[in-house]
Design an enzyme around this catalytic site. Structure first.
Site, PDB file in Angstrom:
ATOM      1  N   LYS A 191      53.414 136.406 -29.090  1.00  0.00           N
ATOM      2  CA  LYS A 191      52.126 137.070 -28.877  1.00  0.00           C
ATOM      3  C   LYS A 191      52.312 138.550 -28.501  1.00  0.00           C
ATOM      4  O   LYS A 191      53.430 139.038 -28.357  1.00  0.00           O
ATOM      5  CB  LYS A 191      51.340 136.325 -27.796  1.00  0.00           C
ATOM      6  CG  LYS A 191      50.961 134.899 -28.226  1.00  0.00           C
ATOM      7  CD  LYS A 191      50.053 134.912 -29.427  1.00  0.00           C
ATOM      8  CE  LYS A 191      49.378 133.582 -29.721  1.00  0.00           C
ATOM      9  NZ  LYS A 191      50.244 132.576 -30.341  1.00  0.00           N
TER      10      LYS A 191
HETATM   11  C1  LIG Z   1      44.415 130.799 -31.902  1.00  0.00           C
HETATM   12  C2  LIG Z   1      45.310 130.177 -30.872  1.00  0.00           C
HETATM   13  N1  LIG Z   1      44.761 129.469 -29.870  1.00  0.00           N
HETATM   14  C3  LIG Z   1      45.506 128.918 -28.910  1.00  0.00           C
HETATM   15  C4  LIG Z   1      46.872 129.023 -28.912  1.00  0.00           C
HETATM   16  C5  LIG Z   1      47.671 128.360 -27.841  1.00  0.00           C
HETATM   17  O1  LIG Z   1      48.411 129.282 -27.106  1.00  0.00           O
HETATM   18  P1  LIG Z   1      49.602 128.814 -26.164  1.00  0.00           P
HETATM   19  O2  LIG Z   1      50.803 128.622 -27.027  1.00  0.00           O
HETATM   20  O3  LIG Z   1      49.768 129.935 -25.183  1.00  0.00           O
HETATM   21  O4  LIG Z   1      49.175 127.547 -25.507  1.00  0.00           O
HETATM   22  C6  LIG Z   1      47.503 129.749 -29.920  1.00  0.00           C
HETATM   23  C7  LIG Z   1      48.970 129.884 -29.943  1.00  0.00           C
HETATM   24  O5  LIG Z   1      49.632 130.031 -30.911  1.00  0.00           O
HETATM   25  C8  LIG Z   1      46.704 130.347 -30.922  1.00  0.00           C
HETATM   26  O6  LIG Z   1      47.273 131.054 -31.913  1.00  0.00           O
END
Ligand SMILES: Cc1ncc(COP(=O)(O)O)c(C=O)c1O
Length: 395
Positions: A191
């Protein structure tokens, strides 16, 4: 044509590799030496820096964006049978969080150009059981917040924003994540700001954030993380059954310095994004639309759609060929109704969301990280050019 790959295998360009500076490394080492690895003062500092950056008054650092979404939806106290509308083109975590909060996910289709939730499709999905809308600012491009906000007001719905791609995103001067009741951010390894794993909830209601912090640490009373601190042992009381979703100082140590450089790394990704726009324009791919006026794109993903007719190649041919050129690529995303779990549980069929499905079958994400050098970008462009001017041979 030479079969020598654009990059040698020992220099495989890893998709989404983060740019980690010496300051992050030193801060992590300092945390390790301090003996305090868990939730503590660095998490508190990271929260306050993040709150200032996005302009959200109340924030809570958690272990992931998935946790942030889950806790935000729990904080809405949705009744069984409550429906939450989200995009058919998103990561599975968005939909799973709705399910784990005890609600029913309802999908709306996306706009074919912005790839974001289409307000008309959302309006058509509203029922008497709808309680919330969960837009995803796809790739870092803001959703049409005016239209979604209007729908929320008209139907009395909560708004939870999935800002996993959208730390730097703004819409008409306001940061993504500050429009709704909750904004949920990700600091996962690929990210825009990285803590390894990590997430943040931004909320407009202080009581909501207090509850989210409690739920993120077993439902224990506030400041329970201090129970083994240098103030000596402190009792805690459990007020509800919570989760283990807290962020560690070790993670915040990375986040503090990543956030301090967030604008610098955004500028670098913008440069790379613009180079791709210019240098790939003649290839058989549909490139992303430029950012809309009055908005700021976070440039989290650079996605192109393979034009099978013009390219004579399928998306999966391109994925395979880029991998053979030693360039890491991604897919964001196969549409949600393509996955067997949702088909079996909700009876969803991809054809019901034709635009999300078409994107999911044609899309490919190119590397877009502040870590990329100009020479890396040259390699990505050269590899895509080579791949798209060659027809697939026998397997
Ligand atoms: C659109 C979206 N929502 C939620 C998430 C979940 O994030 P995390 O990996 O921090 O739980 C991601 C992660 O790739 C994402 O791309």
């Amino acid at each position: 044509m030479s079969d020598t790959p654009v990059r040698p295998p020992d220099r495989f360009l890893v998709f989404g590799a983060p740019l980690i500076g010496e300051a992050e490394i030193d801060e992590v080492v300092a945390s390790l030496r301090s003996g305090w690895l868990g939730t503590g003062p660095k998490v508190a500092r990271f929260e306050s820096d993040f709150s200032a950056y996005v302009g959200a008054p109340f924030v809570a650092a958690v272990g992931s964006c998935t946790a942030a979404l889950h806790l935000s939806l729990l904080a809405l106290r949705l009744e069984p049978g409550a429906e939450v509308i989200t995009a058919a083109l998103t990561f599975c975590a968005t939909v799973n969080a709705i399910i784990h909060a005890g609600a029913t996910p309802v999908l709306a289709d996306v706009d074919p150009v912005t790839m974001n939730l289409d307000p008309e499709s959302v309006a058509a999905a509203v029922t008497p059981r709808t309680r919330a809308i969960l837009p995803v600012h796809f790739a870092g491009r803001p959703c049409d917040m005016d239209a979604l906000d209007e729908l929320c007001r008209r139907h009395g719905l909560a708004l939870v924003e999935d800002c996993a791609h959208a730390i730097e995103t703004t819409y008409h001067g306001r940061h993504a994540g500050t429009f709704g009741d909750f904004g949920c951010f990700s600091f996962y390894v690929t990210k825009n700001v990285v803590t390894g794993e990590g997430g943040m909830v931004a909320a407009r209601d202080e009581a909501h954030v207090a509850r989210i912090k409690r739920l993120a640490l077993h439902g224990m009373t506030a400041d329970a993380w201090k129970r083994f601190s240098d103030e000596g042992y402190r009792h805690y009381l459990v007020s509800e059954a919570g989760f283990k979703y807290n962020m560690m100082d070790l993670q915040a140590a990375l986040g503090l310095h990543q956030l301090a450089r967030v604008e610098e790394t955004w500028r670098r990704r913008e440069e790379v994004w613009r180079r791709y726009q210019e240098e790939l324009a003649d290839l058989p791919f549909d490139l992303p639309a430029d950012p809309e006026p009055g908005t700021r794109h976070a440039y989290h993903l650079y996605t192109v759609l393979v034009d099978e007719g013009r390219a004579g190649l399928t998306r999966d041919d391109v994925l395979g060929a880029m991998t053979r050129e030693n360039i890491g690529v991604g897919v964001h995303y196969l549409a949600i109704p393509e996955h067997p779990f949702y088909q079996e549980t909700y009876g969803w069929r991809p054809e019901e969301w034709p635009r999300a499905t078409a994107i999911g079958r044609r899309t490919i994400s190119l590397p877009l990280s502040a870590r990329l050098t100009d020479a890396d970008v040259d390699d990505v462009v050269a590899a895509l050019r080579k791949v798209s001017t060659r027809r697939p041979g026998p397997a």
